[in-house]
Design a protein around this motif. Structure first.
Motif, PDB file in Angstrom:
ATOM      1  N   ASP A  70       6.773 -33.373  31.525  1.00 37.95           N
ATOM      2  CA  ASP A  70       7.754 -34.332  30.943  1.00 37.95           C
ATOM      3  C   ASP A  70       8.933 -33.568  30.126  1.00 37.95           C
ATOM      4  O   ASP A  70      10.041 -33.846  30.560  1.00 37.95           O
ATOM      5  N   VAL A  71       8.326 -32.913  29.343  1.00 40.69           N
ATOM      6  CA  VAL A  71       9.416 -32.137  28.455  1.00 40.69           C
ATOM      7  C   VAL A  71      10.405 -31.237  29.211  1.00 40.69           C
ATOM      8  O   VAL A  71      11.659 -31.156  28.854  1.00 40.69           O
ATOM      9  N   ILE A  72       9.880 -30.394  30.187  1.00 42.64           N
ATOM     10  CA  ILE A  72      10.626 -29.741  30.984  1.00 42.64           C
ATOM     11  C   ILE A  72      11.781 -30.491  31.970  1.00 42.64           C
ATOM     12  O   ILE A  72      12.821 -30.335  31.862  1.00 42.64           O
ATOM     13  N   SER A  73      11.234 -31.779  32.295  1.00 36.89           N
ATOM     14  CA  SER A  73      11.888 -32.479  33.261  1.00 36.89           C
ATOM     15  C   SER A  73      13.229 -33.005  32.518  1.00 36.89           C
ATOM     16  O   SER A  73      14.402 -33.147  32.727  1.00 36.89           O
ATOM     17  N   ARG A  74      12.896 -33.569  31.291  1.00 34.51           N
ATOM     18  CA  ARG A  74      13.932 -33.878  30.458  1.00 34.51           C
ATOM     19  C   ARG A  74      14.919 -33.005  29.912  1.00 34.51           C
ATOM     20  O   ARG A  74      16.157 -33.128  29.855  1.00 34.51           O
ATOM     21  N   ALA A  75      14.512 -31.585  29.716  1.00 34.51           N
ATOM     22  CA  ALA A  75      15.299 -30.601  29.428  1.00 34.51           C
ATOM     23  C   ALA A  75      16.364 -30.267  30.694  1.00 34.51           C
ATOM     24  O   ALA A  75      17.433 -30.296  30.406  1.00 34.51           O
ATOM     25  N   LEU A  76      15.596 -30.405  31.653  1.00 32.98           N
ATOM     26  CA  LEU A  76      16.695 -30.114  32.781  1.00 32.98           C
ATOM     27  C   LEU A  76      17.557 -31.129  33.042  1.00 32.98           C
ATOM     28  O   LEU A  76      18.768 -30.664  33.269  1.00 32.98           O
ATOM     29  N   SER A  77      17.351 -32.389  32.891  1.00 34.58           N
ATOM     30  CA  SER A  77      18.277 -33.440  32.988  1.00 34.58           C
ATOM     31  C   SER A  77      19.314 -33.487  32.194  1.00 34.58           C
ATOM     32  O   SER A  77      20.368 -33.763  32.403  1.00 34.58           O
ATOM     33  N   ARG A  78      19.100 -32.990  30.797  1.00 33.69           N
ATOM     34  CA  ARG A  78      20.133 -32.949  29.687  1.00 33.69           C
ATOM     35  C   ARG A  78      20.928 -31.621  30.211  1.00 33.69           C
ATOM     36  O   ARG A  78      22.276 -32.045  29.925  1.00 33.69           O
ATOM     37  N   HIS A  79      20.389 -30.561  30.629  1.00 35.27           N
ATOM     38  CA  HIS A  79      21.484 -29.431  30.933  1.00 35.27           C
ATOM     39  C   HIS A  79      22.056 -29.871  32.006  1.00 35.27           C
ATOM     40  O   HIS A  79      23.606 -29.455  32.192  1.00 35.27           O
ATOM     41  N   PHE A  80      21.648 -30.584  32.920  1.00 33.35           N
ATOM     42  CA  PHE A  80      22.439 -30.881  34.297  1.00 33.35           C
ATOM     43  C   PHE A  80      23.337 -32.092  34.012  1.00 33.35           C
ATOM     44  O   PHE A  80      24.316 -32.117  34.756  1.00 33.35           O
ATOM     45  N   ARG A  81      23.189 -32.938  33.096  1.00 30.41           N
ATOM     46  CA  ARG A  81      24.149 -33.737  32.662  1.00 30.41           C
ATOM     47  C   ARG A  81      25.421 -33.432  32.111  1.00 30.41           C
ATOM     48  O   ARG A  81      26.364 -33.703  32.209  1.00 30.41           O
ATOM     49  N   THR A  82      24.942 -32.100  31.279  1.00 34.61           N
ATOM     50  CA  THR A  82      26.077 -31.426  30.369  1.00 34.61           C
ATOM     51  C   THR A  82      26.904 -30.669  31.148  1.00 34.61           C
ATOM     52  O   THR A  82      28.277 -30.504  31.242  1.00 34.61           O
ATOM     53  N   GLN A  83      26.525 -29.830  32.326  1.00 31.91           N
ATOM     54  CA  GLN A  83      27.271 -29.260  33.258  1.00 31.91           C
ATOM     55  C   GLN A  83      26.677 -29.218  34.681  1.00 31.91           C
ATOM     56  O   GLN A  83      25.610 -29.393  34.863  1.00 31.91           O
ATOM     57  N   PRO A  84      27.685 -29.297  35.783  1.00 32.38           N
ATOM     58  CA  PRO A  84      27.004 -29.395  36.993  1.00 32.38           C
ATOM     59  C   PRO A  84      26.213 -28.281  37.435  1.00 32.38           C
ATOM     60  O   PRO A  84      25.275 -28.222  38.450  1.00 32.38           O
ATOM     61  N   SER A  85      26.585 -27.123  36.917  1.00 25.39           N
ATOM     62  CA  SER A  85      25.787 -25.693  37.523  1.00 25.39           C
ATOM     63  C   SER A  85      25.608 -25.127  36.028  1.00 25.39           C
ATOM     64  O   SER A  85      26.490 -24.168  35.515  1.00 25.39           O
ATOM     65  N   PRO A  86      24.488 -25.381  35.219  1.00 21.86           N
ATOM     66  CA  PRO A  86      24.359 -24.723  33.834  1.00 21.86           C
ATOM     67  C   PRO A  86      24.035 -23.246  34.129  1.00 21.86           C
ATOM     68  O   PRO A  86      23.138 -22.962  35.065  1.00 21.86           O
ATOM     69  N   SER A  87      24.315 -22.576  33.226  1.00 18.35           N
ATOM     70  CA  SER A  87      24.004 -21.138  33.133  1.00 18.35           C
ATOM     71  C   SER A  87      22.852 -20.762  32.472  1.00 18.35           C
ATOM     72  O   SER A  87      22.218 -19.665  32.447  1.00 18.35           O
ATOM     73  N   ASN A  88      22.138 -21.804  31.690  1.00  8.45           N
ATOM     74  CA  ASN A  88      20.585 -21.689  31.206  1.00  8.45           C
ATOM     75  C   ASN A  88      19.754 -21.254  32.138  1.00  8.45           C
ATOM     76  O   ASN A  88      19.512 -21.710  33.294  1.00  8.45           O
ATOM     77  N   VAL A  89      19.060 -20.118  31.701  1.00  7.59           N
ATOM     78  CA  VAL A  89      18.122 -19.552  32.714  1.00  7.59           C
ATOM     79  C   VAL A  89      16.908 -20.556  33.320  1.00  7.59           C
ATOM     80  O   VAL A  89      16.279 -20.559  34.117  1.00  7.59           O
ATOM     81  N   LEU A  90      16.866 -21.847  32.248  1.00  9.80           N
ATOM     82  CA  LEU A  90      15.917 -22.706  32.524  1.00  9.80           C
ATOM     83  C   LEU A  90      16.100 -23.287  33.828  1.00  9.80           C
ATOM     84  O   LEU A  90      15.019 -23.797  34.228  1.00  9.80           O
ATOM     85  N   CYS A  91      17.349 -23.489  34.269  1.00  3.12           N
ATOM     86  CA  CYS A  91      17.792 -24.218  35.350  1.00  3.12           C
ATOM     87  C   CYS A  91      17.849 -23.143  36.610  1.00  3.12           C
ATOM     88  O   CYS A  91      18.184 -23.701  37.754  1.00  3.12           O
ATOM     89  N   ASN A  92      17.261 -22.092  36.329  1.00  2.00           N
ATOM     90  CA  ASN A  92      17.126 -21.230  37.648  1.00  2.00           C
ATOM     91  C   ASN A  92      16.123 -22.079  38.918  1.00  2.00           C
ATOM     92  O   ASN A  92      15.154 -22.462  38.500  1.00  2.00           O
ATOM     93  N   GLY A  93      16.486 -21.918  39.815  1.00  2.00           N
ATOM     94  CA  GLY A  93      15.902 -22.513  41.072  1.00  2.00           C
ATOM     95  C   GLY A  93      16.242 -24.080  41.108  1.00  2.00           C
ATOM     96  O   GLY A  93      15.404 -24.776  41.898  1.00  2.00           O
ATOM     97  N   ALA A  94      16.853 -24.475  40.305  1.00  2.00           N
ATOM     98  CA  ALA A  94      17.306 -26.213  40.267  1.00  2.00           C
ATOM     99  C   ALA A  94      18.537 -26.406  40.446  1.00  2.00           C
ATOM    100  O   ALA A  94      19.722 -25.637  40.385  1.00  2.00           O
ATOM    101  N   ARG A  95      18.915 -27.650  41.051  1.00  2.00           N
ATOM    102  CA  ARG A  95      20.280 -28.027  41.243  1.00  2.00           C
ATOM    103  C   ARG A  95      20.525 -29.442  40.980  1.00  2.00           C
ATOM    104  O   ARG A  95      19.356 -30.247  41.298  1.00  2.00           O
ATOM    105  N   ARG A  96      21.607 -29.944  40.715  1.00  2.00           N
ATOM    106  CA  ARG A  96      21.826 -31.464  40.537  1.00  2.00           C
ATOM    107  C   ARG A  96      21.842 -32.010  41.689  1.00  2.00           C
ATOM    108  O   ARG A  96      22.250 -31.904  42.860  1.00  2.00           O
ATOM    109  N   ARG A  97      21.182 -33.320  41.775  1.00  2.00           N
ATOM    110  CA  ARG A  97      20.973 -33.954  42.974  1.00  2.00           C
ATOM    111  C   ARG A  97      22.073 -34.721  43.462  1.00  2.00           C
ATOM    112  O   ARG A  97      22.972 -35.130  42.677  1.00  2.00           O
ATOM    113  N   ASP A  98      22.331 -34.365  44.645  1.00  2.00           N
ATOM    114  CA  ASP A  98      23.514 -34.990  45.557  1.00  2.00           C
ATOM    115  C   ASP A  98      23.056 -36.115  46.198  1.00  2.00           C
ATOM    116  O   ASP A  98      22.077 -36.077  47.007  1.00  2.00           O
ATOM    117  N   GLY A  99      23.670 -37.243  46.139  1.00  2.00           N
ATOM    118  CA  GLY A  99      23.356 -38.487  46.667  1.00  2.00           C
ATOM    119  C   GLY A  99      23.436 -38.567  48.195  1.00  2.00           C
ATOM    120  O   GLY A  99      22.791 -39.033  49.062  1.00  2.00           O
TER     121      GLY A  99
END
Length: 257
Positions: free
Chosen positions: A100-129
């Protein structure tokens, strides 16, 4: 003259265990950041700065595993001077697990930037409808019970579990996510520090963990590989902007002075 009826010699008092020496911070991290401290010290500093009670991260009876004790002492944290303080209402309660903590952190990073440079976001991408959601990350919980979804719904499962983020697709399992889901290290830390402090670290700090502290199959070999661009002096960066960015920024700032 009085004599003792028990002829057995008294056992000698055991000397106290010597305190381990402070960990040596890798030179590459000392050069990139103005201040790098252990994870244990970082939590204490954050709480003192915010006027909060410091959580007890170590078991008073010294029954913690060597893996956790080594992790707590040797994991490194760099926090920017301009990083926000912990809110006054922060508690050390653990109301959700690491998934849950990881999920919340990823959501915050991707709400701030469409492609975050934060290494926690490696392998993830903002969901496109307009695009079909990718398959959630199938990880392992090493035999421990963990929540099966991105929200803490109370459902437990033993064995492989999914990490689901509401607005982010996990395209592939990064080393960062795999290590953060380890119940022997981050799982224990989160249960004692509280999910609010853990989330703060994943969103506002750069955290590095030594390969020797990770007890996940295949992780040691992966972190020790020369081709791993997020490994620095035997340490894997788990979150924060890449250390190379921090090093260039500090060099540029020094050149202006």
């Amino acid at each position: 003259m009085s004599t003792l009826h028990n002829d057995k010699p008294m056992p000698p008092n055991k000397p106290p265990k010597p305190k381990p020496k402070p960990p040596k911070i890798p030179a590459v991290l000392r050069g990139a950041y103005a201040k790098v401290v252990s994870l244990e010290r970082a939590v204490r500093d954050l709480c003192v700065l915010g006027g909060l009670e410091v959580p007890v991260l170590r078991c008073p009876l010294e029954t913690d595993s060597d893996v956790y004790s080594d992790f707590l002492r040797r994991a490194c944290v760099a926090v920017k001077d301009r990083s926000p303080k912990l809110p006054k209402d922060t508690t050390t309660n653990c109301e959700c697990d690491m998934d849950d903590v990881i999920s919340r952190a990823l959501s915050r990073h991707f709400r701030t930037q469409p492609s975050p440079s934060n290494v926690l976001c490696n392998g993830a991408r903002r969901r496109d409808g307009k695009r079909n959601s990718s398959t959630p990350f199938l990880g392992t919980n090493n035999g421990h019970s963990t929540a099966t979804g991105g929200a803490n719904n109370g459902t437990k499962n033993v064995g492989p579990t999914f990490l689901v983020v509401n607005d982010v697709d996990i395209v592939h399992a990064s080393q960062q996510l795999t290590v953060l889901r380890d119940p022997q290290t981050w799982g224990v830390f989160n249960s004692r520090a509280g999910d609010a402090i853990t989330l703060h670290l994943l969103t506002h700090a750069s955290v590095f963990m030594p390969a020797s502290c990770a007890q996940i199959g295949g992780f040691k070999n992966a972190t020790q590989s020369k081709n791993n661009r997020h490994t620095h002096g035997g340490y894997l960066q788990l979150c924060g902007a890449p250390v190379s960015f921090a090093a260039r920024g500090r060099m540029a700032k020094a050149a202006k002075q």
